[in-house]
Design an enzyme around this catalytic site. Structure first.
Site, PDB file in Angstrom:
ATOM      1  N   VAL A 104       0.792  -1.153   0.086  1.00  0.00           N
ATOM      2  CA  VAL A 104       0.028   0.089  -0.040  1.00  0.00           C
ATOM      3  C   VAL A 104       0.861   1.265  -0.081  1.00  0.00           C
ATOM      4  CG1 VAL A 104      -1.865   1.324   1.362  1.00  0.00           C
ATOM      5  CG2 VAL A 104      -1.851  -1.137   1.147  1.00  0.00           C
TER       6      VAL A 104
ATOM      7  N   ASN B 137       3.664   7.802   2.599  1.00  0.00           N
ATOM      8  CA  ASN B 137       4.621   8.755   1.887  1.00  0.00           C
ATOM      9  C   ASN B 137       3.952  10.061   1.897  1.00  0.00           C
ATOM     10  OD1 ASN B 137       6.627  10.034  -0.216  1.00  0.00           O
ATOM     11  ND2 ASN B 137       4.486   9.902  -1.574  1.00  0.00           N
TER      12      ASN B 137
ATOM     13  N   TYR C   1       5.703  22.133  10.018  1.00  0.00           N
ATOM     14  CA  TYR C   1       6.440  21.123   9.124  1.00  0.00           C
ATOM     15  C   TYR C   1       7.204  20.427  10.002  1.00  0.00           C
ATOM     16  CZ  TYR C   1       8.701  18.388   5.552  1.00  0.00           C
ATOM     17  OH  TYR C   1       9.329  17.410   4.939  1.00  0.00           O
TER      18      TYR C   1
ATOM     19  N   LYS D 213       7.046  16.269  11.439  1.00  0.00           N
ATOM     20  CA  LYS D 213       8.242  15.268  11.014  1.00  0.00           C
ATOM     21  C   LYS D 213       8.981  15.004  12.242  1.00  0.00           C
ATOM     22  CE  LYS D 213       7.436  14.761   6.551  1.00  0.00           C
ATOM     23  NZ  LYS D 213       6.958  13.562   6.156  1.00  0.00           N
TER      24      LYS D 213
ATOM     25  N   SER E 286      11.345  17.287  -6.638  1.00  0.00           N
ATOM     26  CA  SER E 286       9.970  17.062  -6.353  1.00  0.00           C
ATOM     27  C   SER E 286       8.847  18.067  -6.225  1.00  0.00           C
ATOM     28  CB  SER E 286       9.657  16.378  -5.150  1.00  0.00           C
ATOM     29  OG  SER E 286       9.791  17.073  -4.014  1.00  0.00           O
TER      30      SER E 286
END
EC number: 1.1.1.330
Length: 346
Positions: free
Chosen positions: A65, A146, A220, A224, A255
């Site tokens: 998955v 992810n 952020y 994390k 990205s």
């Protein structure tokens, strides 16, 4: 007094002699630990062969998955896991992108796919029910956490828009935890039914932003950092059930999130980053001092190890350097936005 005279004076006193001997032993111990850490780092990165993914059910009809699967790193995980012989459940927001990707994977790698349209920013219970229904009865052995979001540009915490703050926490933290609660029991059940002939695997994407407290990316960075502690704790819980849990730390990767388009030695493409990750599962690489954690890409690993061995991730110096770097990035981003706005008016 010379150094020789100082040492002679100490050794004439028994207590001083013991202190000197103790200091020498501590120094030898620290040097030995450092040498072993460097050796382990280099062996992990450059000597050991790639991890055999058959351990986790590759080419055995098992399923992986992948969240955030339609773009960037998530898409590359889907390609590379399919190429290794895993069937894949693709989870992302846009149904059309997922269907296109699923068709491409089925045609290219001759594996099965399922798609689940899932907007991680909404925290809707229907999302998790749909995911649970999609994997019900499947022999799932791998979960790739992810999906994630950062700030649009570096921003002071007190100026962070409420929606951006909420989206980061909901996507990076809440969705990751709830997805894992949905999928991990299925993985554990699969491993149990196989009588541990295969193992389960949960990879969660971390970041240097979580490794180092990062001013101007405070929300952020905090999200994390939370994942780092949570993932290590979960690793301890699931180890006895035959499920390996690992946090994967990265610096910059080309990205949409990083807004970097061109790869370099220190900034890999998603393809090279994912290859390094899958090849090095179970190794700490740059994260030599952290449990259930890996910094797999070689340049990132050397950076991580170097920071740990010098300034330290929580030092004032590291914080100050991070602050100045992100202030500069913010200034350039605002300048570019102003220029584009002016051009649009013209």
């Amino acid at each position: 007094m010379s150094v020789v005279d100082f040492i002679q004076a100490i050794t004439e006193n028994k207590f001083g002699e013991y202190v000197l001997l103790g200091a020498l032993l501590v120094g030898v111990f620290k040097l030995t630990v450092f040498i072993l850490s460097v050796t382990s780092l280099l062996v992990d990165l450059f000597v050991l062969p790639a991890t055999n993914l058959k351990t986790y059910g590759a080419k055995k009809g098992k399923w992986a998955v992948i969240t955030g699967a339609s773009d960037g790193i998530g898409k590359e995980y889907a390609f590379q896991l399919a190429s290794k012989g895993f069937n894949v459940v693709l989870v992302s927001r846009t149904q059309a992108k997922l269907e296109t990707l699923a068709s491409e994977i089925e045609a290219k790698y001759k594996v099965e796919t399922k798609v689940v349209a899932f907007d991680a920013s909404t925290d809707a219970e229907d999302n998790y029910k749909s995911l649970g229904d999609a994997i019900s009865g499947l022999p799932v052995t791998v979960l790739i956490n992810n999906v994630g979001q950062s700030h649009s540009i570096p921003v002071p915490f007190l100026e962070t828009e409420n929606k951006e703050l909420q989206d980061i926490i909901t996507i990076n933290v809440t969705a990751t935890l709830k997805i894992t609660q949905t999928v991990a029991p299925v993985i554990a059940e699969t491993v149990s039914k196989e009588k541990k002939k295969v193992r389960g695997l949960i990879l969660t994407m971390g970041s240097f932003g979580g490794l180092l407290p990062t001013p101007y990316l405070a929300t952020y960075s905090g999200s994390k950092s939370f994942l780092q502690a949570w993932s290590a704790a979960l690793a301890g819980e699931l180890q006895s059930q035959g499920v390996d849990v690992e946090l994967v730390i990265s610096y910059l990767v080309t990205s949409a999130m990083s807004k970097i388009r061109r790869a370099s030695l220190s900034i890999p493409s998603p393809k090279n980053f994912v290859r390094a990750t899958l090849n090095g599962i179970g190794r700490r690489n740059g994260a030599q001092e952290r449990y259930a954690t890996s910094t797999p890409y070689w340049a990132h690993a050397l950076m991580h190890f170097g920071i740990d061995q010098t300034v330290g991730v929580y030092s004032k110096l590291a914080n100050s350097l991070n602050l100045n770097m992100h202030k500069s990035i913010r200034a350039r981003a605002l300048k570019k936005a102003a220029r584009l706005a002016a051009e649009k008016k013209d």
